[in-house]
Write a protein that holds these residues in place. Sequence first.
Motif, PDB file in Angstrom:
ATOM      1  N   PHE A  63      -3.109   0.344   3.204  1.00  0.00           N
ATOM      2  CA  PHE A  63      -4.126  -1.162   3.811  1.00  0.00           C
ATOM      3  C   PHE A  63      -3.805  -1.187   5.047  1.00  0.00           C
ATOM      4  N   TYR A  64      -3.437  -1.173   6.284  1.00  0.00           N
ATOM      5  CA  TYR A  64      -3.287  -1.632   7.463  1.00  0.00           C
ATOM      6  C   TYR A  64      -4.270  -2.729   7.855  1.00  0.00           C
ATOM      7  N   LEU A  65      -3.255  -2.744   8.687  1.00  0.00           N
ATOM      8  CA  LEU A  65      -4.564  -3.890  10.241  1.00  0.00           C
ATOM      9  C   LEU A  65      -3.682  -3.625  11.841  1.00  0.00           C
ATOM     10  N   ALA A  66      -4.547  -2.762  12.514  1.00  0.00           N
ATOM     11  CA  ALA A  66      -4.857  -2.070  13.916  1.00  0.00           C
ATOM     12  C   ALA A  66      -5.063  -3.194  15.088  1.00  0.00           C
ATOM     13  N   ASP A 121       1.015 -12.003   5.599  1.00  0.00           N
ATOM     14  CA  ASP A 121       1.530 -12.361   4.465  1.00  0.00           C
ATOM     15  C   ASP A 121       0.914 -10.958   3.080  1.00  0.00           C
ATOM     16  N   ARG A 122       2.437  -9.798   3.388  1.00  0.00           N
ATOM     17  CA  ARG A 122       1.707  -8.803   2.083  1.00  0.00           C
ATOM     18  C   ARG A 122       1.954  -8.802   1.217  1.00  0.00           C
ATOM     19  N   ASP A 123       2.741  -9.387   0.640  1.00  0.00           N
ATOM     20  CA  ASP A 123       2.787 -10.300  -0.912  1.00  0.00           C
ATOM     21  C   ASP A 123       1.681 -10.405  -1.344  1.00  0.00           C
ATOM     22  N   ILE A 159      -1.461  -2.887  -7.568  1.00  0.00           N
ATOM     23  CA  ILE A 159      -0.880  -1.860  -7.417  1.00  0.00           C
ATOM     24  C   ILE A 159      -0.684  -1.700  -6.118  1.00  0.00           C
ATOM     25  N   GLY A 160       0.470  -0.793  -5.642  1.00  0.00           N
ATOM     26  CA  GLY A 160       0.730  -0.849  -4.914  1.00  0.00           C
ATOM     27  C   GLY A 160       2.154  -1.335  -3.997  1.00  0.00           C
ATOM     28  N   SER A 161       2.885  -1.073  -3.154  1.00  0.00           N
ATOM     29  CA  SER A 161       4.505  -1.730  -3.150  1.00  0.00           C
ATOM     30  C   SER A 161       4.080  -2.298  -1.573  1.00  0.00           C
ATOM     31  N   THR A 162       4.937  -3.528  -0.894  1.00  0.00           N
ATOM     32  CA  THR A 162       4.475  -3.710   0.283  1.00  0.00           C
ATOM     33  C   THR A 162       5.361  -2.436   1.100  1.00  0.00           C
ATOM     34  N   LEU A 198       0.216  -2.496   5.940  1.00  0.00           N
ATOM     35  CA  LEU A 198       0.893  -4.138   4.329  1.00  0.00           C
ATOM     36  C   LEU A 198       1.314  -3.251   3.428  1.00  0.00           C
ATOM     37  N   VAL A 199       0.466  -2.626   2.815  1.00  0.00           N
ATOM     38  CA  VAL A 199       0.756  -2.063   1.084  1.00  0.00           C
ATOM     39  C   VAL A 199       0.178  -0.742   1.056  1.00  0.00           C
ATOM     40  N   VAL A 200       1.493  -0.266   0.162  1.00  0.00           N
ATOM     41  CA  VAL A 200       0.838   1.034  -0.042  1.00  0.00           C
ATOM     42  C   VAL A 200       0.144   1.343  -1.186  1.00  0.00           C
ATOM     43  N   SER A 201      -0.888   1.117  -1.434  1.00  0.00           N
ATOM     44  CA  SER A 201      -1.024   1.634  -3.158  1.00  0.00           C
ATOM     45  C   SER A 201      -1.653   2.715  -2.971  1.00  0.00           C
ATOM     46  N   ALA A 202      -2.840   3.006  -4.084  1.00  0.00           N
ATOM     47  CA  ALA A 202      -3.533   4.729  -4.857  1.00  0.00           C
ATOM     48  C   ALA A 202      -5.065   4.264  -5.209  1.00  0.00           C
TER      49      ALA A 202
END
Length: 524
Positions: free
Chosen positions: A284-287, A309-311, A321-324, A488-492
């Motif tokens: 997920f991203y902000l562009a 605030d990615r956390d 689920i994922g990591s910042t 922002l966050v690499v998820s799945a």
Amino acid sequence: MSRNLDLSRRALLATIGAGGVAALLPGCRSAVEQAGDAGAGTPTPGGVLKIAQAADISPKTLLSQNNPNMAVCRTVFNTLFEYDHKTLAAKPGLAESFQLADNGATVTLKLRQGVTFHSGRPFGAKDVLFTLDYLRKDTTSSQLKHVAKAIADASATGDGEVRLRFNHPVSNMFDLFEIMLILDSESIGDLEKGAKLIGTGPFAVDSYTPGSGLKLSRNEKYFKHRPYLDGVDISIITQSSSMLASLRSGNTHLALDMAPLDAAAVRNDPAYELVVADPHDSTFYLASNVKVAPLDRKEVRQAIAWAIDRDRVLKQVLGGIGSTSSLPWSPSSPAYDKTAAQSYHYDPAKAKQLIAQAGAAGVRLDVVYNAGLATNAAIAEIVQYNLKEAGLDAAAVPLQAADFQGKLTSGALPGLFVNGHGFGHLNPATLVKGAFPFNADRNASNFDSAEYKQLADTLWKATDDTARRAAAAKVNAFLLDEQFVSDLVVSAHTYAITRKVRGLAWSMFDYLNLDETYLAGGRP
């Protein structure tokens, strides 16, 4: 016959397996664990697997990675090769082996014999050549089109063999072979209209009702001598809460990508499993649309990257689920850099100072998102709050799905936008040459840079590990500096299943693979 595409990636995957960045939450299971269930008991034949997903399939986009198609791509069709999830070696699919020549610029594919389409027509070399030609068309959507267009000559050297000669060596050839479904030339017109979907896969399409779903039945002549299931029913259930209710009532065995809070509801229920797809291919991203002031200035874009605030996004929206991350790569990518991935973090004071220094305090900025995606809406609310903290007059603005998609592809979104992307997990060249948010040649942000194009080309043409790592490091530094996309966050992707489902698997593009799937208890 196969070779390991990148030994360094294998080492990284081993790190993940040892409890690295992508550690699973309590109540979640990995692909490896779920696939291992196939051997935990005696598979029982029969039964119909009932799948629920939020959006209808899109037959015209079957050659690109498009989430609504994930239940039908590998279920109805096959690809030439399939990546091994642990080693990323290319395993046989419709091609049994390959030979490289000319320093990797030429590849000869030995095709599997005795395969037929669901229509009964034999599969052969002409079908591979037809699909490559179809993929190269301007009207065909695919993130791997640039690889197909780099083929200078494609020819059949016998019905069981195809030779491809590229203009230059490319580092992501096997990403193309993993994503490219082999299509039936005789029914291509009907496929585009959704009237017929004919492949070589384990299930044939009996019926498709747009907006409602599909019914599939077992391909009795499938070349892998499976599947166990009699059939598959795919239902379109647009509301995630309704998918959850269907799962709990027993009308659904498998729910694809439920909203994280609904997924959390089954995470610790012993009657269900929440399986997290190991490719970690959902970021997920902000562009920024860099044609919209003040987003045309990178110091403002950098300030925004510090503001988010990615956390909180990870915890409150994605259920942990994922990591910042400040970069697009999952830990399995050779471009992944753990230190660089944490370059930006939540620092509202610094963001406010940089916004003020840029003279942007109080400027109105829209944060648009697809109103049909609850996850994106929740992220946009957090972004709005964070940007107001930083001194911007931010407003979260929902757009209907078609409006959002149309403006995204035409570069007409009015400021900031929240969305998701894939392709951060395999060869990094596929992301910077094909994934629309990052495509150096044309992207949703209207970001146009000769330096970026050169970096992307260098990464694409780097075929040895040392050169690829050096090129990836330069791309990472560039992306962190320019911030036309702030990851922002690499998820799945997730699969919520009942305990009846065994042997579930999927490709490295998260396409469901039901070859070995069965229902405990089998045929009722």
